[in-house]
Design a protein around this motif. Structure first.
Motif, PDB file in Angstrom:
ATOM      1  N   HIS A 153       0.810  -1.213   0.000  1.00 28.26           N
ATOM      2  CA  HIS A 153       0.000   0.000   0.000  1.00 28.26           C
ATOM      3  C   HIS A 153       0.848   1.270   0.000  1.00 28.26           C
ATOM      4  CE1 HIS A 153       0.482  -1.389   4.205  1.00 28.26           C
ATOM      5  NE2 HIS A 153       0.772  -0.126   4.415  1.00 28.26           N
ATOM      6  N   GLU A 154       1.992   1.258   0.675  1.00 29.13           N
ATOM      7  CA  GLU A 154       2.798   2.478   0.745  1.00 29.13           C
ATOM      8  C   GLU A 154       3.356   2.840  -0.633  1.00 29.13           C
ATOM      9  OE1 GLU A 154       6.317   4.499   3.477  1.00 29.13           O
ATOM     10  OE2 GLU A 154       5.475   2.546   3.994  1.00 29.13           O
ATOM     11  N   GLU A 155       3.866   1.860  -1.346  1.00 34.01           N
ATOM     12  CA  GLU A 155       4.359   2.116  -2.702  1.00 34.01           C
ATOM     13  C   GLU A 155       3.223   2.564  -3.608  1.00 34.01           C
ATOM     14  OE1 GLU A 155       6.321  -0.282  -6.515  1.00 34.01           O
ATOM     15  OE2 GLU A 155       6.008  -1.317  -4.597  1.00 34.01           O
TER      16      GLU A 155
ATOM     17  N   ARG B  99       1.726  12.250   3.665  1.00 31.66           N
ATOM     18  CA  ARG B  99       2.820  13.213   3.805  1.00 31.66           C
ATOM     19  C   ARG B  99       4.123  12.629   3.283  1.00 31.66           C
ATOM     20  NH1 ARG B  99       3.768  17.269   3.159  1.00 31.66           N
ATOM     21  NH2 ARG B  99       5.326  17.755   4.748  1.00 31.66           N
ATOM     22  N   ARG B 100       4.360  11.351   3.580  1.00 37.90           N
ATOM     23  CA  ARG B 100       5.578  10.694   3.108  1.00 37.90           C
ATOM     24  C   ARG B 100       5.618  10.640   1.585  1.00 37.90           C
ATOM     25  NH1 ARG B 100       6.790   5.144   5.988  1.00 37.90           N
ATOM     26  NH2 ARG B 100       6.763   6.614   7.735  1.00 37.90           N
ATOM     27  N   ALA B 101       4.441  10.598   0.956  1.00 36.35           N
ATOM     28  CA  ALA B 101       4.359  10.589  -0.508  1.00 36.35           C
ATOM     29  C   ALA B 101       4.591  11.974  -1.100  1.00 36.35           C
ATOM     30  CB  ALA B 101       3.009  10.047  -0.956  1.00 36.35           C
ATOM     31  N   GLY B 102       4.818  12.975  -0.250  1.00 40.46           N
ATOM     32  CA  GLY B 102       5.131  14.315  -0.732  1.00 40.46           C
ATOM     33  C   GLY B 102       3.942  15.239  -0.875  1.00 40.46           C
ATOM     34  N   LEU B 103       2.776  14.828  -0.353  1.00 40.17           N
ATOM     35  CA  LEU B 103       1.591  15.659  -0.488  1.00 40.17           C
ATOM     36  C   LEU B 103       1.476  16.631   0.682  1.00 40.17           C
ATOM     37  CD1 LEU B 103      -0.972  13.013  -1.763  1.00 40.17           C
ATOM     38  CD2 LEU B 103       0.532  14.514  -3.087  1.00 40.17           C
ATOM     39  N   ALA B 104       0.794  17.738   0.441  1.00 38.39           N
ATOM     40  CA  ALA B 104       0.609  18.775   1.448  1.00 38.39           C
ATOM     41  C   ALA B 104      -0.870  18.920   1.785  1.00 38.39           C
ATOM     42  CB  ALA B 104       1.174  20.098   0.940  1.00 38.39           C
ATOM     43  N   SER B 105      -1.167  19.785   2.752  1.00 36.74           N
ATOM     44  CA  SER B 105      -2.547  20.035   3.185  1.00 36.74           C
ATOM     45  C   SER B 105      -3.261  18.724   3.493  1.00 36.74           C
ATOM     46  CB  SER B 105      -3.321  20.821   2.114  1.00 36.74           C
ATOM     47  OG  SER B 105      -2.683  22.048   1.829  1.00 36.74           O
TER      48      SER B 105
ATOM     49  N   GLY C 225      -4.620  14.486   0.508  1.00 37.66           N
ATOM     50  CA  GLY C 225      -3.456  15.348   0.426  1.00 37.66           C
ATOM     51  C   GLY C 225      -3.385  15.948  -0.964  1.00 37.66           C
ATOM     52  N   ARG C 226      -2.713  17.105  -1.074  1.00 43.36           N
ATOM     53  CA  ARG C 226      -2.692  17.848  -2.321  1.00 43.36           C
ATOM     54  C   ARG C 226      -1.266  17.969  -2.852  1.00 43.36           C
ATOM     55  NH1 ARG C 226      -6.828  20.909  -4.298  1.00 43.36           N
ATOM     56  NH2 ARG C 226      -7.883  20.812  -2.267  1.00 43.36           N
TER      57      ARG C 226
END
Length: 283
Positions: free
Chosen positions: A135-137, A200-206, A272-273
């Motif tokens: 799931h993380e990948e 967040r670890r995937a690089g998304l914000a908000s 996340g955005r």
């Protein structure tokens, strides 16, 4: 997650190589579309309210993964007024049976590394990743399908039949169901509360998250959904040895009675955005 080794004890980090839609809940089984629609009746309002609040609307190109019968995809088109929805499933028979202008059905496996259908303002998947390995990948790959400023929205189940929950017919069968699905097709909801951190670890914000728990009331969509789910997963449930057929029937009767006093499984929706792009403030 557990299954008997050959001639040995159960290993807690292993499961049979089954798959959702094949070993359990095959779409060709009579009434499976009705079961999916009961889940939609229980959860669609919450899902669509969140998607529109995050900005989904006119001009948006959307990707709906594990689209099932297409209720969320059609809601995005008819209620949010998005430009288009690409609805993806490993079996699109239910989508093909309900064609809708603006909705394109794509039969594909999201776990295939070659899966790359384009870039989208919204990528949504509900009750999908809990049934899949890696799931993380996969979250990282799905975030890569966003346009700048696009939003990834993921929903999955959170079990509220914990060891501290009052024991009753419902909690006993639910516990056996989660174990049976884990043993049979690898369903794992233990990691689901980590969704915000994984986004967040995937690089998304908000990043944000919320939980919705529909009430278990006699005849309610979610109560009927669980009863239908237990019927279709009966073999997997019984294989755990935790309950017998009489216990499943007792739990179904309990759901349909005024004596029912339990919490359904909750649905976490996390989002996340991707950075960049024009301003897409929530509406």
């Amino acid at each position: 997650m557990t299954h008997p080794e050959h001639g040995g004890a159960a290993r807690p980090d292993a499961h049979d190589d089954g798959r959702y839609g094949e070993d359990v809940f095959p779409p060709g089984q009579a009434g499976e579309d009705d079961r999916i629609d009961l889940g939609a009746l229980a959860y669609d309002e919450t899902t669509l309210a969140r998607l529109t609040h995050l900005g989904a609307g006119p001009g948006w190109r959307c990707l709906d993964i594990g689209a099932g019968t297409g209720t969320v995809a059609r809601g995005l088109l008819h209620r949010a007024g998005v430009r288009s929805v690409l609805a993806v499933d490993r079996d699109v028979r239910f989508l093909a049976a309900r064609p809708t202008p603006g909705l394109t059905a794509l039969e594909a496996d999201v776990t295939d590394p070659a899966f790359d259908p384009g870039r989208f303002d919204l990528v949504h998947a509900r009750f999908v990743l809990m049934h899949l390995p890696g799931h993380e990948e996969l979250i990282g790959r799905l975030s890569g399908l966003l346009t700048p400023g696009g939003v990834l929205v993921l929903g999955d189940a959170i079990d509220l039949t914990t060891a501290t929950a009052p024991p009753n017919p419902y909690t006993r069968v639910m516990g056996a169901m989660w174990q049976g699905l884990r043993d049979t097709i690898g369903t794992d909801i233990s990691w689901v509360p980590r969704y915000p951190a994984l986004l967040r670890r995937a690089g998304l914000a908000s990043v944000g998250a919320e939980i919705h728990v529909p009430p278990l009331l006699p005849g309610s969509p979610v109560s009927r959904f669980w009863a239908e789910t237990w019927d279709r997963a009966r073999d997997a449930i019984l294989a755990t040895g935790q309950v017998d057929g009489a216990a499943i029937d007792e739990a179904k009767a309990y759901l349909d009675s005024d004596d029912c006093a339990a919490l359904s499984a909750g649905m976490i929706t996390a989002w996340g955005r991707r950075a960049g792009g024009r301003d897409r403030a929530p509406r």
